[in-house]
Scaffold this motif. Structure first.
Motif, PDB file in Angstrom:
ATOM      1  N   ALA A  65       0.828  -1.212   0.000  1.00  0.00           N
ATOM      2  CA  ALA A  65       0.000   0.000   0.000  1.00  0.00           C
ATOM      3  C   ALA A  65       0.858   1.257   0.000  1.00  0.00           C
ATOM      4  N   THR A  66       1.950   1.226   0.744  1.00  0.00           N
ATOM      5  CA  THR A  66       2.828   2.395   0.822  1.00  0.00           C
ATOM      6  C   THR A  66       3.769   2.478  -0.373  1.00  0.00           C
ATOM      7  N   ASN A  67       4.475   1.379  -0.643  1.00  0.00           N
ATOM      8  CA  ASN A  67       5.554   1.416  -1.632  1.00  0.00           C
ATOM      9  C   ASN A  67       5.064   1.382  -3.070  1.00  0.00           C
ATOM     10  N   ASN A  68       3.873   0.856  -3.307  1.00  0.00           N
ATOM     11  CA  ASN A  68       3.383   0.710  -4.677  1.00  0.00           C
ATOM     12  C   ASN A  68       2.147   1.562  -4.958  1.00  0.00           C
ATOM     13  N   ILE A  69       1.056   1.310  -4.231  1.00  0.00           N
ATOM     14  CA  ILE A  69      -0.144   2.116  -4.446  1.00  0.00           C
ATOM     15  C   ILE A  69       0.153   3.579  -4.109  1.00  0.00           C
ATOM     16  N   GLY A  70       0.933   3.790  -3.044  1.00  0.00           N
ATOM     17  CA  GLY A  70       1.285   5.160  -2.664  1.00  0.00           C
ATOM     18  C   GLY A  70       2.069   5.882  -3.740  1.00  0.00           C
ATOM     19  N   MET A  71       2.927   5.149  -4.455  1.00  0.00           N
ATOM     20  CA  MET A  71       3.686   5.769  -5.546  1.00  0.00           C
ATOM     21  C   MET A  71       2.762   6.172  -6.690  1.00  0.00           C
ATOM     22  N   ALA A  72       1.864   5.280  -7.076  1.00  0.00           N
ATOM     23  CA  ALA A  72       0.931   5.594  -8.157  1.00  0.00           C
ATOM     24  C   ALA A  72       0.037   6.779  -7.767  1.00  0.00           C
ATOM     25  N   ALA A  73      -0.395   6.815  -6.492  1.00  0.00           N
ATOM     26  CA  ALA A  73      -1.225   7.927  -6.030  1.00  0.00           C
ATOM     27  C   ALA A  73      -0.444   9.234  -6.011  1.00  0.00           C
ATOM     28  N   THR A  74       0.848   9.153  -5.730  1.00  0.00           N
ATOM     29  CA  THR A  74       1.702  10.349  -5.749  1.00  0.00           C
ATOM     30  C   THR A  74       1.811  10.917  -7.157  1.00  0.00           C
ATOM     31  N   PHE A  75       2.003  10.058  -8.134  1.00  0.00           N
ATOM     32  CA  PHE A  75       2.159  10.511  -9.519  1.00  0.00           C
ATOM     33  C   PHE A  75       0.839  10.949 -10.145  1.00  0.00           C
ATOM     34  N   HIS A  76      -0.244  10.285  -9.754  1.00  0.00           N
ATOM     35  CA  HIS A  76      -1.543  10.456 -10.416  1.00  0.00           C
ATOM     36  C   HIS A  76      -1.959  11.912 -10.677  1.00  0.00           C
ATOM     37  N   PRO A  77      -1.922  12.820  -9.664  1.00  0.00           N
ATOM     38  CA  PRO A  77      -2.429  14.170  -9.909  1.00  0.00           C
ATOM     39  C   PRO A  77      -1.576  14.988 -10.877  1.00  0.00           C
ATOM     40  N   PHE A  78      -0.351  14.547 -11.124  1.00  0.00           N
ATOM     41  CA  PHE A  78       0.570  15.354 -11.920  1.00  0.00           C
ATOM     42  C   PHE A  78       0.704  14.900 -13.371  1.00  0.00           C
ATOM     43  N   VAL A  79       0.250  13.681 -13.681  1.00  0.00           N
ATOM     44  CA  VAL A  79       0.466  13.146 -15.028  1.00  0.00           C
ATOM     45  C   VAL A  79      -0.209  14.007 -16.084  1.00  0.00           C
ATOM     46  N   ALA A  80      -1.499  14.274 -15.920  1.00  0.00           N
ATOM     47  CA  ALA A  80      -2.224  15.041 -16.945  1.00  0.00           C
ATOM     48  C   ALA A  80      -1.686  16.465 -17.098  1.00  0.00           C
ATOM     49  N   PRO A  81      -1.498  17.235 -16.003  1.00  0.00           N
ATOM     50  CA  PRO A  81      -0.973  18.591 -16.196  1.00  0.00           C
ATOM     51  C   PRO A  81       0.457  18.631 -16.722  1.00  0.00           C
ATOM     52  N   MET A  82       1.289  17.663 -16.357  1.00  0.00           N
ATOM     53  CA  MET A  82       2.649  17.622 -16.904  1.00  0.00           C
ATOM     54  C   MET A  82       2.607  17.303 -18.394  1.00  0.00           C
ATOM     55  N   ARG A  83       1.735  16.370 -18.759  1.00  0.00           N
ATOM     56  CA  ARG A  83       1.598  16.033 -20.177  1.00  0.00           C
ATOM     57  C   ARG A  83       1.108  17.246 -20.964  1.00  0.00           C
ATOM     58  N   GLN A  84       0.172  17.987 -20.383  1.00  0.00           N
ATOM     59  CA  GLN A  84      -0.346  19.183 -21.054  1.00  0.00           C
ATOM     60  C   GLN A  84       0.754  20.242 -21.199  1.00  0.00           C
ATOM     61  N   ARG A  85       1.578  20.384 -20.169  1.00  0.00           N
ATOM     62  CA  ARG A  85       2.686  21.348 -20.219  1.00  0.00           C
ATOM     63  C   ARG A  85       3.783  20.879 -21.157  1.00  0.00           C
ATOM     64  N   GLY A  86       3.925  19.554 -21.277  1.00  0.00           N
ATOM     65  CA  GLY A  86       4.952  18.988 -22.153  1.00  0.00           C
ATOM     66  C   GLY A  86       6.288  18.810 -21.491  1.00  0.00           C
ATOM     67  N   SER A  87       6.301  18.802 -20.138  1.00  0.00           N
ATOM     68  CA  SER A  87       7.561  18.598 -19.428  1.00  0.00           C
ATOM     69  C   SER A  87       7.282  18.169 -17.999  1.00  0.00           C
ATOM     70  N   GLY A  88       8.290  17.572 -17.377  1.00  0.00           N
ATOM     71  CA  GLY A  88       8.188  17.137 -15.994  1.00  0.00           C
ATOM     72  C   GLY A  88       8.938  15.832 -15.807  1.00  0.00           C
ATOM     73  N   ARG A  89       9.280  15.540 -14.551  1.00  0.00           N
ATOM     74  CA  ARG A  89      10.003  14.311 -14.230  1.00  0.00           C
ATOM     75  C   ARG A  89       9.341  13.635 -13.045  1.00  0.00           C
ATOM     76  N   LEU A  90       8.949  12.396 -13.259  1.00  0.00           N
ATOM     77  CA  LEU A  90       8.366  11.574 -12.215  1.00  0.00           C
ATOM     78  C   LEU A  90       9.413  10.549 -11.801  1.00  0.00           C
ATOM     79  N   VAL A  91       9.806  10.590 -10.542  1.00  0.00           N
ATOM     80  CA  VAL A  91      10.934   9.776 -10.063  1.00  0.00           C
ATOM     81  C   VAL A  91      10.448   8.773  -9.032  1.00  0.00           C
ATOM     82  N   GLY A  92      10.640   7.498  -9.326  1.00  0.00           N
ATOM     83  CA  GLY A  92      10.297   6.440  -8.379  1.00  0.00           C
ATOM     84  C   GLY A  92      11.549   5.933  -7.686  1.00  0.00           C
ATOM     85  N   ILE A  93      11.523   5.907  -6.363  1.00  0.00           N
ATOM     86  CA  ILE A  93      12.660   5.370  -5.598  1.00  0.00           C
ATOM     87  C   ILE A  93      12.430   3.877  -5.388  1.00  0.00           C
ATOM     88  N   ALA A  94      13.249   3.072  -6.048  1.00  0.00           N
ATOM     89  CA  ALA A  94      13.168   1.615  -5.955  1.00  0.00           C
ATOM     90  C   ALA A  94      14.236   1.133  -4.971  1.00  0.00           C
TER      91      ALA A  94
END
Length: 264
Positions: free
Chosen positions: A115-144
């Motif tokens: 829940a923390t390491n996987n679902i939490g990561m997807a939830a962290t990225f989720h709100p930013f994917v669409a606006p970053m795609r619209q802007r055309g830039s951004g970096r989503l970093v997953g700590i493995a």
């Protein structure tokens, strides 16, 4: 910041109250970035940022438990409203607890870890994917972790979760190809943090959190899709992956295990 000038770039960092997350926050501030800091312990974060002497306009603290998707999504939405769209989002929050599948209570440990390491990561990225795609830039970093490479005895929940991080980030990277949004995976080896100090086995190439943060910052700036830090652990990981199962199993036999919940 003078009127009319664009604000400094913004980094959104989860798990910022200690260890790798805190070290990354310091490194980004040293580079002149603004930071959005997400942690469960808001009061501790406030005391820490006060001790750093940071100007109030260079950071915000958002209280959220990353294992609760609605909480981290709410924190991200508050960041968007108060600070704007980040340039870098680092999904760093994670937990590491030993487990024994024969113990019923440890099924809950695995559930919380995922829940923390996987679902939490997807939830962290989720709100930013669409606006970053619209802007055309951004970096989503997953700590493995290099623990993603092979399953370590007594460490099934953590190893499974970090293998999931690697595959998830790889999938997301493919989905966002051509959008201008980069997805990066950083795999730490053994970093000296509260998460590792209770380990009951040797930790080769142990690295300080500030040294890790410095190398991670450079890798993220360079846009590296996958990076093991320190590099020596990348070599160890490749050798471990190449070992036949029988040899790997003999090597791991009798190795100290990660402490289970409640164990010292």
């Amino acid at each position: 910041m003078r009127s009319g000038q664009p604000p400094p770039p913004l980094a959104f960092i989860t798990g910022a109250s200690s260890g790798i997350g805190q070290a990354l926050a310091l490194r980004y501030r040293q580079a002149g970035w603004r930071v959005a800091l997400i942690a469960r312990r808001k009061e501790a974060m406030q005391a820490w940022t006060l001790a750093q002497g940071w100007s109030p306009d260079c950071f915000r603290i958002y209280a959220a438990d990353v294992s609760a998707p609605d909480e981290v999504i709410a924190a991200a939405q508050a960041c968007l409203a108060e600070q704007g769209l980040p340039d870098v989002v680092i999904a760093n929050a994670g937990i590491s607890i030993g487990m024994d599948t024969a113990e019923h209570s440890d099924l809950d440990v695995m559930s919380r870890t995922l829940a923390t390491n996987n679902i939490g990561m997807a939830a962290t990225f989720h709100p930013f994917v669409a606006p970053m795609r619209q802007r055309g830039s951004g970096r989503l970093v997953g700590i493995a972790s290099v623990a993603a490479v092979r399953g370590l005895p007594g460490h099934g929940a953590y190893c499974a979760s970090k293998a999931g991080v690697v595959s998830y980030c790889e999938s997301l990277r493919g989905e966002l190809r051509g959008s201008g949004v980069k997805v990066l995976t950083i795999a730490p080896g053994f970093i000296d943090t509260p998460l590792t100090r209770g380990n009951r086995y040797p930790m080769p190439f142990l690295m300080s959190a500030p040294a890790f943060a410095n190398q991670a910052f450079r890798a993220i700036q360079a846009g590296r899709s996958y990076c093991v830090i320190p590099w020596q652990m990348g070599v160890v990981a490749k050798l471990m992956r190449a070992l036949p199962n029988a040899m790997f199993d003999r090597l791991m036999h009798g190795r100290g295990r990660k402490a289970r919940e409640g164990e010292v």
